[in-house]
Design a protein around this motif. Structure first.
Motif, PDB file in Angstrom:
ATOM      1  N   TRP A   1      28.636  20.229 -13.634  1.00  0.00           N
ATOM      2  CA  TRP A   1      28.641  19.474 -12.383  1.00  0.00           C
ATOM      3  C   TRP A   1      28.036  20.253 -11.225  1.00  0.00           C
TER       4      TRP A   1
ATOM      5  N   SER B   1      30.432  13.827 -11.516  1.00  0.00           N
ATOM      6  CA  SER B   1      30.728  14.787 -10.456  1.00  0.00           C
ATOM      7  C   SER B   1      30.967  14.081  -9.127  1.00  0.00           C
TER       8      SER B   1
ATOM      9  N   GLN C   1      34.302  12.167  -9.217  1.00  0.00           N
ATOM     10  CA  GLN C   1      35.451  13.077  -9.138  1.00  0.00           C
ATOM     11  C   GLN C   1      35.658  13.602  -7.722  1.00  0.00           C
ATOM     12  N   GLN C   2      34.573  13.979  -7.087  1.00  0.00           N
ATOM     13  CA  GLN C   2      34.678  14.510  -5.728  1.00  0.00           C
ATOM     14  C   GLN C   2      35.151  13.433  -4.757  1.00  0.00           C
ATOM     15  N   GLN C   3      34.643  12.218  -4.887  1.00  0.00           N
ATOM     16  CA  GLN C   3      35.063  11.142  -3.998  1.00  0.00           C
ATOM     17  C   GLN C   3      36.530  10.778  -4.229  1.00  0.00           C
TER      18      GLN C   3
ATOM     19  N   CYS D   1      38.921  19.992  -6.967  1.00  0.00           N
ATOM     20  CA  CYS D   1      37.554  19.750  -6.490  1.00  0.00           C
ATOM     21  C   CYS D   1      36.585  20.729  -7.127  1.00  0.00           C
TER      22      CYS D   1
ATOM     23  N   CYS E   1      31.522  19.964  -3.403  1.00  0.00           N
ATOM     24  CA  CYS E   1      32.666  20.758  -2.963  1.00  0.00           C
ATOM     25  C   CYS E   1      32.234  22.166  -2.592  1.00  0.00           C
TER      26      CYS E   1
ATOM     27  N   TRP F   1      34.786  23.955   0.225  1.00  0.00           N
ATOM     28  CA  TRP F   1      36.134  23.584  -0.193  1.00  0.00           C
ATOM     29  C   TRP F   1      36.825  24.815  -0.767  1.00  0.00           C
TER      30      TRP F   1
END
Length: 653
Positions: free
Chosen positions: A590, A603, A606-608, A634, A639, A644
């Motif tokens: 990712w 990816s 998942q991040q959203q 994250c 990220c 992050w």
């Protein structure tokens, strides 16, 4: 020109921003470092020539050269924009006898012109970035990126000669040019002001400060570009400070900027050229000193407030709040004065404060002034939208009659979002007005001259109309299938509000997950009402979030996170766990996924999911243990780029 209009005009065109932090100009990171130099190619050449063949100048004269692009063969595109400053890389030898007072600019716009058989000439005014102090012979070379596909094309070296200007000649020229500024208009006035600005002697300094401070001359930009040409910066600063402290004058940004610029020049600093984005200066000693001097300059004006009265006091209060960049203490001191003088301000000034400084001036004592604005005919600059929106915030009860007036006025251009915060869920008294307006538009979609745009009026209907006119609106909707998509979205929002069971017929989930004009206006209404989607629509979106493709799930997640309910968070958590399980041990894919690949889609989803579930500002509030688990998940390039750290996003240093 009214004084407030002059303040607005000056502050926009002068725009001095002095950032002090280094002794020499370092090229801004927003301007690419020069690459390999390209000499004249087989297809195009660029030459540097004196404009009109002139290569001999006197100190203080405008030194204008031309970049001349000539086509040999082939097709080329050139950018001939005259930015009014130095956007090209100019090099001068020898290194003595001059200094660079302003760095290269980096503009975000250009003109594309096809290079034909006739050469294209672009003026280069050296005085806009350089000040010559000694007579002599100089060699000028320019590296330009104006030719498409040639990022660093070099010109020939052009020799110019500069000789001294006799003091008597300069004094006579100052008188002549000042007379032209006073009597000429348009380009002739601009040319005279520019020529005066580049002169170097004391007589010129006195004239520059005079014209810079003149409230009606309108030559602030031209004079500002010539402040670096003055020989005696100490005299220039004294004259400017005298003007600044004169309580008979209303302060303005051009004089304050000129003071800051002259101090920087005294200290041997080079002022950064104009940039679309400007990095904050380093918090070094020089920057702190500049901030302290700015604070002192502004405090001088604040200290003169007891000596001011009438329109002078009103306009000074406006200037301080809008343009002086007050610190917290100064702002708190000035706020009551601005509130008391607000009702006396020019409508343009009132509009600017409501738009750009509302949080700084917000106080219940402004209610009478806002009502007075709404009781007058609207002016083009502010209309009724801004004062009405602010009055709703301060006193909804007082604002209610004005909201009803705007809704029922078919010519009102006040937007729905500016009235949406009124506490009433509906305004039944406006039902008849809204139905009449929508019916008239349905009969003639073009509308009568001066009538407000139809999509905006249907948004107003969807926010404020009661169910009393539901049958009539439904009939209109059914008999006009060719309505604009924005209009349809707003009307659908109204219909679903009163009969939510019709949602899947009017807005099937397959349409919501596509970006459409219908959904744009529909969601604007839902947001204005702080409403959630009907359960039937949310159920279909939850199904897409749970079982759809990664891209379908992203769209459903976006809508549910904005217009869903707390229970919809469970579907988002389930999809997050599913994505993590499917990609367990493969998350490294990712980090830099190629566009259009499954890794990229997974990816992004998942991040959203993490962002939506972790946020404390969204609709979903997870139990803290679950929130702690989510925020540790994250991964991926977004990220990483967002800094992050498992606890949140760190701000850039």
């Amino acid at each position: 020109m009214p004084h407030i209009a002059r303040i607005l005009y000056k502050s926009r065109i002068v725009g001095f921003t002095v950032i002090i932090g280094s002794n020499t100009w370092a090229q801004s990171p927003l301007i690419p470092e020069p690459g390999p130099i390209e000499q004249d190619s087989d297809h195009v050449q660029v030459r540097l020539e004196g404009q009109n063949g002139k290569a001999h100048f006197k100190l203080g004269e405008p030194i204008v050269l031309d970049l001349v692009f000539s086509k040999i063969n082939g097709a080329w595109i050139v950018n001939p924009t005259d930015y009014g400053d130095l956007a090209d890389n100019v090099q001068i030898s020898p290194a003595e006898g001059w200094f660079r007072w302003q760095g290269r600019s980096g503009h975000d716009y250009s003109v594309a012109q096809k290079l034909e058989d006739t050469p294209v000439r672009v003026p280069i005014v050296l005085n806009q970035g350089f000040a010559f102090r000694q007579s002599g012979h100089y060699e000028i070379t320019v590296h330009t990126s104006r030719l498409e596909g040639k990022p660093n094309l070099a010109t020939n070296a052009l020799g110019i000669d500069i000789e001294p200007m006799d003091a008597g000649e300069e004094r006579a020229l100052v008188r002549t040019l000042s007379n032209e500024i006073a009597t000429a208009r348009g380009r002739d006035k601009t040319r005279a002001a520019q020529e005066l600005a580049f002169l170097t002697g004391d007589d010129a300094v006195h004239a520059k400060v005079r014209w810079l401070a003149d409230e009606d001359a309108g030559v602030e930009r031209e004079i500002g570009n010539g402040l670096a040409s003055s020989k005696d910066f100490e005299l220039q600063l004294k004259l400017l400070e005298d003007v600044w402290r004169d309580v008979r004058r209303v302060p303005d940004a051009s004089v304050l900027g000129a003071i800051q610029q002259t101090r920087a020049l005294q200290a041997g600093k080079t002022i950064p050229g104009w940039q679309m984005l400007v990095a904050m200066p380093k918090a070094d000693e020089a920057t702190r000193r500049a901030a302290g001097l700015h604070h002192a300059d502004v405090q001088q004006i604040i200290d003169t407030l007891p000596q001011r009265n009438g329109q002078n006091l009103t306009d000074t209060a406006y200037f301080l709040m809008e343009y002086a960049e007050l610190d917290a203490g100064q702002q708190e001191f000035v706020r009551p004065l601005v509130a008391s003088e607000f009702i006396h301000m020019d409508p343009m000034a009132q509009g600017m404060l409501l738009q750009t400084r509302w949080q700084a001036v917000r106080t219940p004592t402004l209610v009478p002034a806002l009502r007075a604005m709404l009781d007058k005919p609207p002016v083009q600059f502010v209309g009724y939208g801004d004062p009405l929106e602010r009055l709703i915030e301060l006193d909804p009860e007082a604002a209610a009659p004005y909201v009803q007036r705007e809704i029922c006025d078919p010519r009102s251009h006040v937007q729905m979002k500016q009235m949406a915060a009124i506490p009433a869920k509906t305004l039944p008294a406006t039902d008849g007005c809204l139905l009449q307006q929508v019916t008239a538009h349905a009969a003639d979609p073009r509308g009568a001259p001066g009538v407000a745009p139809w999509p905006e009026k249907t948004l107003v209907l969807a926010r404020f109309a009661s169910d009393a006119i539901y049958p009539s609106v439904l009939t209109l909707y059914q008999t006009h299938p060719g309505w604009d998509s924005y209009v349809r979205g707003a009307v659908i929002a109204y219909l679903i509000r009163w009969h939510p069971e019709t949602v899947t017929a009017l807005l099937p989930a397959s349409s919501t997950t596509n970006t459409t004009d219908i959904m744009f206006s529909f969601n604007n209404v839902m947001e204005a009402r702080h409403a959630s989607y009907p359960e039937a629509l949310r159920a279909e979106l939850r199904e897409q979030l749970t079982s759809g493709t990664d891209r379908e799930a992203q769209s459903a997640l976006y809508l549910l996170s904005r217009f869903g309910g707390q229970e919809d968070a469970a579907a988002a958590l389930a999809r997050l766990d599913r994505v993590m399980k499917e990609w367990q041990g493969r998350q490294s894919e990712w980090m830099m996924p190629a566009n259009g690949t499954p890794a990229q889609a997974a990816s992004m989803l998942q991040q959203q999911l993490v962002f939506a579930l972790w946020s404390k500002e969204g609709r979903w509030q997870l139990p803290e243990p679950e929130r702690q688990r989510v925020k540790s998940l994250c991964f991926g390039s977004v990220c990483s780029q967002s800094r992050w750290d498992g606890e949140g996003w760190k701000k850039s240093q």
